[in-house]
Design a protein around this motif. Structure first.
Motif, mmCIF file in Angstrom:
data_model
loop_
_atom_site.group_PDB
_atom_site.id
_atom_site.type_symbol
_atom_site.label_atom_id
_atom_site.label_comp_id
_atom_site.label_asym_id
_atom_site.label_seq_id
_atom_site.Cartn_x
_atom_site.Cartn_y
_atom_site.Cartn_z
ATOM 1 N N UNK A 257 62.375 -56.703 -8.518
ATOM 2 C CA UNK A 257 61.826 -56.127 -9.834
ATOM 3 C C UNK A 257 62.692 -55.647 -10.551
ATOM 4 N N UNK A 258 63.892 -55.038 -10.209
ATOM 5 C CA UNK A 258 64.674 -54.368 -11.087
ATOM 6 C C UNK A 258 65.338 -55.661 -12.042
ATOM 7 N N UNK A 259 65.398 -56.786 -11.242
ATOM 8 C CA UNK A 259 65.863 -58.080 -12.110
ATOM 9 C C UNK A 259 64.940 -58.426 -12.997
ATOM 10 N N UNK A 266 65.859 -54.387 -20.277
ATOM 11 C CA UNK A 266 66.262 -53.057 -19.466
ATOM 12 C C UNK A 266 67.502 -53.168 -19.176
ATOM 13 N N UNK A 267 68.168 -52.090 -19.182
ATOM 14 C CA UNK A 267 69.694 -52.023 -18.534
ATOM 15 C C UNK A 267 69.494 -51.568 -17.310
ATOM 16 N N UNK A 268 70.316 -51.968 -16.225
ATOM 17 C CA UNK A 268 70.266 -51.710 -14.948
ATOM 18 C C UNK A 268 69.946 -50.189 -14.620
ATOM 19 N N UNK A 269 70.649 -49.297 -15.506
ATOM 20 C CA UNK A 269 70.224 -48.023 -15.309
ATOM 21 C C UNK A 269 69.098 -47.616 -15.664
ATOM 22 N N UNK A 270 68.621 -48.206 -16.759
ATOM 23 C CA UNK A 270 67.252 -47.900 -17.220
ATOM 24 C C UNK A 270 66.074 -48.184 -15.994
ATOM 25 N N UNK A 271 66.618 -49.605 -15.591
ATOM 26 C CA UNK A 271 65.592 -50.240 -14.431
ATOM 27 C C UNK A 271 65.354 -49.269 -13.359
ATOM 28 N N UNK A 273 65.559 -46.252 -12.872
ATOM 29 C CA UNK A 273 65.030 -44.931 -13.051
ATOM 30 C C UNK A 273 63.162 -45.411 -12.814
ATOM 31 N N UNK A 274 63.021 -46.596 -13.149
ATOM 32 C CA UNK A 274 61.513 -47.029 -12.894
ATOM 33 C C UNK A 274 61.468 -47.516 -11.456
ATOM 34 N N UNK A 275 62.371 -48.283 -10.901
ATOM 35 C CA UNK A 275 62.412 -48.772 -9.556
ATOM 36 C C UNK A 275 63.628 -48.404 -8.826
ATOM 37 N N UNK A 276 63.328 -47.456 -7.960
ATOM 38 C CA UNK A 276 64.736 -46.952 -7.272
ATOM 39 C C UNK A 276 65.610 -47.919 -6.254
ATOM 40 N N UNK A 277 65.869 -48.912 -6.955
ATOM 41 C CA UNK A 277 66.456 -49.850 -5.919
ATOM 42 C C UNK A 277 67.906 -49.276 -5.569
ATOM 43 N N UNK A 278 68.949 -49.068 -6.447
ATOM 44 C CA UNK A 278 70.075 -48.572 -6.231
ATOM 45 C C UNK A 278 70.215 -47.447 -5.205
ATOM 46 N N UNK A 320 56.496 -46.632 -24.134
ATOM 47 C CA UNK A 320 56.681 -46.280 -25.513
ATOM 48 C C UNK A 320 57.848 -47.011 -26.156
ATOM 49 N N UNK A 321 58.573 -47.754 -25.535
ATOM 50 C CA UNK A 321 59.893 -48.643 -25.912
ATOM 51 C C UNK A 321 59.489 -49.671 -26.817
#
Length: 353
Positions: A257-259, A266-271, A273-278, A320-321
Motif C-alpha cells: 500500500x505504501x508503494x 507521496x514521499x516514503x515519510x508522507x506515505x 503517516x497514512x499507512x503505518x508500514x515502517x 487536499x494535496x
C-alpha cells in the motif's frame, strides 16, 4: 457537474498541447542504461520508463541485470539495441509522452494499431452517455506527469447494493480512462462514509479497447448497467470486500500500500503517516523477528485488509494535496482495488468450533 462545466473542462484539455510522439520500435536507439535517441533527438528516461521500453522490445525481467553484471552499461545498451532492431518488431509503435514542463519522457505506451486521440476519446464518451443514459459527473486529467484523462459517469437510474448491513454503495456508476494506447472502462462504487455526507470512491476495471476502430468501440458501447460483464464485476468486488473484512492484512501488504502511494507522488515519510508500514515492521524487528519480504508476508498487522483498502481510497477521495480534477485520484483508487482483489498473504477461515 452540469453540461456547461463539462464542455468547459473538455475544451481546456483539448486546447492544451500534449507532448507525445509516436515512433516505430526500430527508431529507438539505446545510448546508455537510461539514455536513448530517436532521430536527431536524445533524451533521458526514468528507470520505470526504461523498463516499459524493455518490455515492449521483448526483454524479460532480469535480462538487463545479467547483461549489466557481465558486461556493464555497454552490455545493457547492446542488449536493448539487439532486441529493438529485431525483425519481429517491424511496424510496432510506441508513444513517448513527455512532461509538459520539464520535457522529460515520463511514459512509454505501446500502440496496437493506431493512437487513440483525446478527441476520439471524448467523442466516444459522449456517444456512450447518449446511448446508455449516463451523465458526466467528474472529469480528471493530468497536467504534468502523464497524459491521462478520466471521465466519471453517473447513471440516470441509480442502483444500490450493500457490502455489509448499513454499508450501502452505488453499484452502476461507470468511468472511462484514456491514454494514447487505450480506453479503459470500469465501474466505480460510491459509499457514504461520514455523517456529514462525505463519500468515498473505489474503481474496478471491466474492459479495455486498444484501437479506435468501429468494431472495438461498438463493443464498449454495449457495457451497460444491465450487462453481464458489469454484474459479474460487481459480484467479484463484493466477494473480495467481504473476504477483506474478516482477513488481517500482513505487514508486507502494508508495504504494498505504501508503494502505491509512492508511485502516486507521496514521499516514503508522507506515505507512512497514512499507512503505518515502517512503524509496524519496526515492532517486529525490535521483537527479534526477521523483516524480509517472506517473513513479513506471515506477520499480522493491526488492520484488516478492508481497513487498509479504506485508508487508501479515503486518501484518494479526500486529500487536499491534489486538485479535484487530478487523475491521480482515479489511478490510486483503481490500484487500491487491484490490491484488494489479489490473493491474500494471510488466510482467514470460517470456524464453527
Amino acid at each position: 457537474m452540469d453540461t456547461e462545466n463539462y464542455y468547459q473542462i473538455k475544451h481546456e484539455i483539448l486546447d492544451t498541447p500534449i507532448c507525445y510522439r509516436m515512433v516505430e520500435a526500430k527508431e529507438i536507439v539505446a545510448l546508455g542504461e537510461n539514455h536513448y535517441s530517436v532521430g536527431n533527438a536524445t533524451f533521458e528516461v526514468s528507470s520505470n520508463v526504461a523498463k516499459e521500453i524493455d518490455r515492449f522490445a521483448g526483454i524479460k525481467r532480469g535480462q538487463t541485470q545479467i547483461a549489466h553484471d557481465s558486461y556493464g552499461e555497454q552490455g545493457v545498451t547492446n542488449l536493448r539495441n539487439f532486441f529493438g532492431q529485431a525483425e519481429g518488431k517491424k511496424g510496432k509503435h510506441l508513444v513517448l509522452a513527455a512532461n509538459t514542463q520539464s520535457k522529460q519522457i515520463v511514459e512509454a505506451i505501446p500502440i496496437k494499431d493506431s493512437m487513440i486521440t483525446p478527441d476520439v476519446f471524448f467523442g466516444f464518451a459522449e456517444m456512450f452517455m447518449d446511448k446508455n443514459q449516463y451523465l458526466p459527473e467528474q472529469v480528471e486529467y493530468a497536467t504534468h506527469e502523464n497524459n491521462g484523462i478520466s471521465i466519471l459517469l453517473r447513471p440516470v437510474k441509480e442502483q444500490f447494493m450493500e457490502y455489509a448491513p448499513g454499508d450501502e454503495f452505488l453499484s452502476n456508476g461507470l468511468y472511462m480512462k484514456w491514454n494514447p494506447g487505450e480506453i479503459n472502462m470500469g465501474n466505480y462504487y460510491e459509499r457514504l462514509v461520514c455523517l456529514n455526507g462525505a463519500t468515498q470512491m473505489s474503481y474496478h476495471s471491466i474492459t479495455r479497447a486498444n484501437s479506435p476502430d468501429v468494431a472495438t468501440m461498438e463493443r464498449l458501447l454495449n457495457v451497460t448497467s444491465d450487462s453481464a460483464l458489469l454484474k459479474s464485476n460487481t459480484e467479484t468486488m463484493l466477494l473480495s470486500a467481504r473476504t477483506a473484512m474478516r482477513t488481517t492484512a500482513s505487514v508486507r501488504e502494508l508495504g504494498a500500500a505504501v508503494q502505491l502511494l509512492n508511485k502516486h507522488g507521496m514521499s516514503p515519510e508522507e506515505a507512512n503517516v497514512i499507512i503505518p508500514y515502517e512503524q509496524t515492521k519496526d515492532k517486529y524487528a525490535r521483537a527479534g523477528y526477521p523483516t524480509d519480504s517472506q517473513h513479513m508476508a506471515q506477520a499480522k498487522s493491526e488492520s484488516t485488509v478492508w481497513e487498509l483498502f479504506n485508508m487508501l481510497t479515503y486518501f484518494a477521495t479526500h486529500n487536499q494535496l491534489w486538485r479535484n480534477q487530478d487523475i491521480r485520484r482515479t489511478s490510486l483508487m483503481e490500484s487500491s482495488v487491484s490490491l484488494l482483489m489479489r490473493e491474500r498473504d494471510i488466510k482467514e477461515y470460517y470456524n464453527i468450533f
